[in-house]
Every structure is written in structure tokens, then in C-alpha cells.
Motif scaffolding. Structure first.
Motif, PDB file in Angstrom:
ATOM      1  N   CYS A 152       0.869  -1.183   0.000  1.00  0.00           N
ATOM      2  CA  CYS A 152       0.000   0.000   0.000  1.00  0.00           C
ATOM      3  C   CYS A 152       0.900   1.226   0.000  1.00  0.00           C
ATOM      4  O   CYS A 152       1.878   1.278   0.764  1.00  0.00           O
ATOM      5  N   ARG A 153       0.590   2.215  -0.853  1.00  0.00           N
ATOM      6  CA  ARG A 153       1.402   3.428  -0.890  1.00  0.00           C
ATOM      7  C   ARG A 153       0.521   4.658  -1.071  1.00  0.00           C
ATOM      8  O   ARG A 153      -0.549   4.600  -1.693  1.00  0.00           O
ATOM      9  N   TYR A 154       0.990   5.750  -0.517  1.00  0.00           N
ATOM     10  CA  TYR A 154       0.293   7.036  -0.635  1.00  0.00           C
ATOM     11  C   TYR A 154       1.168   7.962  -1.461  1.00  0.00           C
ATOM     12  O   TYR A 154       2.354   8.147  -1.163  1.00  0.00           O
ATOM     13  N   SER A 155       0.576   8.551  -2.520  1.00  0.00           N
ATOM     14  CA  SER A 155       1.338   9.371  -3.463  1.00  0.00           C
ATOM     15  C   SER A 155       0.816  10.794  -3.496  1.00  0.00           C
ATOM     16  O   SER A 155      -0.397  11.034  -3.410  1.00  0.00           O
ATOM     17  N   LEU A 156       1.741  11.752  -3.622  1.00  0.00           N
ATOM     18  CA  LEU A 156       1.425  13.159  -3.834  1.00  0.00           C
ATOM     19  C   LEU A 156       1.898  13.563  -5.220  1.00  0.00           C
ATOM     20  O   LEU A 156       3.018  13.238  -5.621  1.00  0.00           O
ATOM     21  N   ARG A 157       1.030  14.318  -5.949  1.00  0.00           N
ATOM     22  CA  ARG A 157       1.358  14.709  -7.315  1.00  0.00           C
ATOM     23  C   ARG A 157       1.947  16.110  -7.360  1.00  0.00           C
ATOM     24  O   ARG A 157       1.507  17.018  -6.648  1.00  0.00           O
ATOM     25  N   ASP A 158       2.973  16.258  -8.210  1.00  0.00           N
ATOM     26  CA  ASP A 158       3.540  17.573  -8.462  1.00  0.00           C
ATOM     27  C   ASP A 158       2.485  18.431  -9.170  1.00  0.00           C
ATOM     28  O   ASP A 158       1.823  17.970 -10.092  1.00  0.00           O
ATOM     29  N   ALA A 165       5.402  11.572  -5.909  1.00  0.00           N
ATOM     30  CA  ALA A 165       6.308  11.087  -4.862  1.00  0.00           C
ATOM     31  C   ALA A 165       5.484  10.269  -3.880  1.00  0.00           C
ATOM     32  O   ALA A 165       4.339  10.627  -3.559  1.00  0.00           O
ATOM     33  N   HIS A 166       6.035   9.148  -3.408  1.00  0.00           N
ATOM     34  CA  HIS A 166       5.214   8.273  -2.575  1.00  0.00           C
ATOM     35  C   HIS A 166       6.006   7.660  -1.423  1.00  0.00           C
ATOM     36  O   HIS A 166       7.233   7.587  -1.446  1.00  0.00           O
ATOM     37  N   VAL A 167       5.261   7.228  -0.430  1.00  0.00           N
ATOM     38  CA  VAL A 167       5.769   6.409   0.670  1.00  0.00           C
ATOM     39  C   VAL A 167       4.844   5.204   0.782  1.00  0.00           C
ATOM     40  O   VAL A 167       3.660   5.277   0.439  1.00  0.00           O
ATOM     41  N   GLY A 220       9.691   6.575  -2.945  1.00  0.00           N
ATOM     42  CA  GLY A 220      10.031   6.560  -4.355  1.00  0.00           C
ATOM     43  C   GLY A 220       9.320   7.633  -5.137  1.00  0.00           C
ATOM     44  O   GLY A 220       8.667   8.523  -4.583  1.00  0.00           O
ATOM     45  N   ALA A 221       9.447   7.540  -6.456  1.00  0.00           N
ATOM     46  CA  ALA A 221       8.832   8.500  -7.373  1.00  0.00           C
ATOM     47  C   ALA A 221       8.306   7.761  -8.585  1.00  0.00           C
ATOM     48  O   ALA A 221       8.851   6.725  -8.997  1.00  0.00           O
ATOM     49  N   GLU A 222       7.227   8.324  -9.181  1.00  0.00           N
ATOM     50  CA  GLU A 222       6.599   7.718 -10.358  1.00  0.00           C
ATOM     51  C   GLU A 222       6.332   8.810 -11.388  1.00  0.00           C
ATOM     52  O   GLU A 222       5.838   9.892 -11.041  1.00  0.00           O
TER      53      GLU A 222
END
Length: 329
Positions: A152-158, A165-167, A220-222
């Protein structure tokens, strides 16, 4: 690495078939990823210690080990076994993910991941045991690991770029297969020997497996490219198998040309180092050969390794780096 290769092929077929899927197909809303990288960077410390002890036992410059190789016969030269250490494990696998929550500037993603990888090392050194008889010693270690993980990961968008970017974290179940072997061969010097020619004279074979609960923390980053996305993860894996289930078997060739198993007591139930077993058994074989030549009774009691042998723990916990390519259906 066969399983990892099959995973890669399967993923490529799946991505190719995705173009033929309608927008509302059974995988609509899912993302399929093919990932690969370096896993378990902490290495295999106990196993590398056992490899080091094997290398030292047979000498790093060619020192004669009489209990393992017999009498020198004045040659003054001996073989050495040099097996490389096992460290990073190449890792490949597949991940199936779905957005649980998708806001304009953030999202929560859940996934199911399967990864597999392997490490192996082997070496063979040919030598003459002092009487002009060609011979060889070979040693090999291999480790094959797989892991099934729920993530499970939580991502924030630029705000300006299609970059996230996610954790995240993961919990799962891992399995391991570990094998080791030591094989000594030479040419029999007796014409009357039924197996005259190249024959195996001594073997030690270890075959073990195990399982463990696994966990992961990562950042990480996507980067999104329409339906495709590239993702980089850096994190820490907890994967400690510790003691494994299995057995170590040893055989020595008798004067009659028959491979006979040797009984051992006091050995750990898990995978353990080879050197004390090899040394004790070959010393016993040499002593029994002398006793038989002198008409004395031979020692047929089991070899006792109590206190002389160290068990090997398989702790594959450590950092990892992974690059993945995903397709959003």
C-alpha cells in the motif's frame, strides 16, 4: 533465475494483450508492473563465512591438507578451492495494483506483488594428488528466494508535472531454497577397480528450504506517460529466514568402489558449515585405512560434531533499489 525470466515473458504478453482490451474490460482500473533491481543488499553473512572457511581450509595459495587430500608424496604443492562470495540478489517480478482513492493531487494505491531471484556460485580446481593421478575438487552454493507481498502506498502529485512522490509499506510471505555441495573426484590407480577411471571419492550435499513473514518500507517517485508509468523505489526489506529445514548428506567411496553414507551426531538441524564435517570424516577414513592395513579394528561409531560446527542463518534483510515499468488498463 528461470522463474524470474518466465515472469518477464508473462508480463510482456500481458502488456501486448492490453491494447486489445476494451476500456471497461476485467482489468479496467488496474495497473500491471514489471519490476527488477537489486534486492537484499545486506548479503548472506553466515553463508559467506562458510565459503571463506572452505577457501581457508583448502588454502588460498595451495597448502596441502593431508586429511582431505592424502599424503603429499614430496610434491610440495596442493590444490586450493576459491568460491566467490554471494552478495546482491538480482530480483524480478510482477505487481498488480489498483487505485483505492484517486484525488486531483494525491492517491492511495494497493497492490499484490510477486518477486523472485537467485544467487549462485561455483568453482572447480583441477590438481594432481601427488602420484600423477588427475583429480578435482568442486564447491557450489546456490540460493533461490521468492516473495508474495501485499503493498500500500500514498502518493502526492507535483502541481506542474505528471510526477508523483510516494511512501509505502508491504506485508507478505517469503520462501527460500538453499543448496550446497562439495565433490572430490580422482582417477583410481587400481586396474582391478571395477570403476577404474574418473570416480567420485567424497561428496557432501546440503538441501534446505524455509519460509518467513516479510515486511517492507519504501519511498520513491513515479512518472506518468499516459497509460505507461516508470517508477523508482528505494527501501528496506525485512526477510529473515534464520534456520532452515532439510538435511546434509555425506558419502565416501570405500575400497570396494561403493559410495557409503557416514553417520553424524551433534550436528545442527539446520544448514551448517562443511569444514568440520569434511575434516573429521576424512581423518576418520585415513585412520581406518591405516588400522585395516595393520589388522586393527576400524572405528565404525558416528562422527560427533558437537561444539565444532556452526549453523548458518539466512537473514536477507536489507536495503533494495527497484525500477519498474507499469501499464494502466
Amino acid at each position: 533465475m528461470l522463474r524470474a525470466s518466465c515472469l518477464a515473458v508473462t508480463c510482456l504478453f500481458a502488456l501486448s494483450a492490453a491494447h486489445a482490451q476494451p476500456a471497461a474490460g476485467p482489468l479496467h482500473g488496474f495497473t500491471l508492473r514489471l519490476h527488477g533491481g537489486l534486492d537484499h543488499m545486506a548479503g548472506l553473512g553466515d553463508l559467506n563465512d562458510q565459503i571463506h572457511s572452505m577457501n581457508q581450509y583448502f588454502g588460498t595459495t595451495g597448502s596441502w591438507v593431508e586429511d582431505a587430500q592424502g599424503q603429499d608424496f614430496g610434491t610440495g604443492w596442493a590444490p586450493y578451492l576459491k568460491v566467490p562470495e554471494l552478495n546482491n540478489r538480482p530480483d524480478m517480478g510482477l505487481t498488480l495494483e489498483k487505485d483505492l482513492i484517486n484525488w486531483p493531487h494525491s492517491r492511495l494505491v494497493a497492490g499484490l506483488e510477486y518477486s523472485a531471484g537467485a544467487s549462485s556460485s561455483s568453482n572447480t580446481f583441477e590438481f594432481s594428488p601427488g602420484a600423477g593421478l588427475p583429480a578435482s575438487i568442486s564447491g557450489k552454493e546456490s540460493v533461490d528466494v521468492s516473495n508474495l507481498l501485499a503493498t500500500c502506498r500514498y502518493s502526492l502529485r507535483d502541481p506542474n508535472l505528471p510526477l508523483f512522490a510516494h511512501v509505502g509499506l508491504g506485508l507478505g510471505f517469503g520462501s527460500i531454497e538453499a543448496t550446497g555441495s562439495y565433490i572430490q573426484m580422482q582417477v583410481s590407480q587400481y586396474d582391478a577397480d571395477a570403476l577404474f577411471g574418473g570416480v567420485v571419492t567424497h561428496t557432501v550435499l546440503a538441501d534446505y528450504d524455509g519460509s518467513a513473514l516479510t515486511a517492507r518500507l519504501f519511498v520513491g517517485a513515479e512518472y506518468d506517460m499516459g497509460p505507461m508509468a516508470i517508477m523508482l523505489d528505494l527501501g528496506y526489506n525485512h526477510m529473515n529466514f534464520d534456520e532452515l529445514d532439510g538435511n546434509t548428506t555425506e558419502q565416501l567411496r570405500s575400497n570396494e568402489g561403493v559410495m557409503e553414507s557416514w553417520q553424524v551426531t551433534g550436528a545442527p538441524d539446520t544448514r551448517y558449515e562443511f569444514v568440520p564435517l569434511i575434516s573429521e570424516s576424512l581423518q576418520r577414513a585415513a585412520e581406518n585405512a591405516r588400522n585395516e592395513l595393520l589388522g586393527r579394528p576400524v572405528d565404525e561409531s558416528p562422527i560427533d560434531l558437537s561444539g565444532d560446527v556452526k549453523s548458518i542463518a539466512y537473514d536477507l534483510s536489507g536495503g533494495y533499489a527497484r525500477l519498474s515499468l507499469g501499464y494502466r488498463f
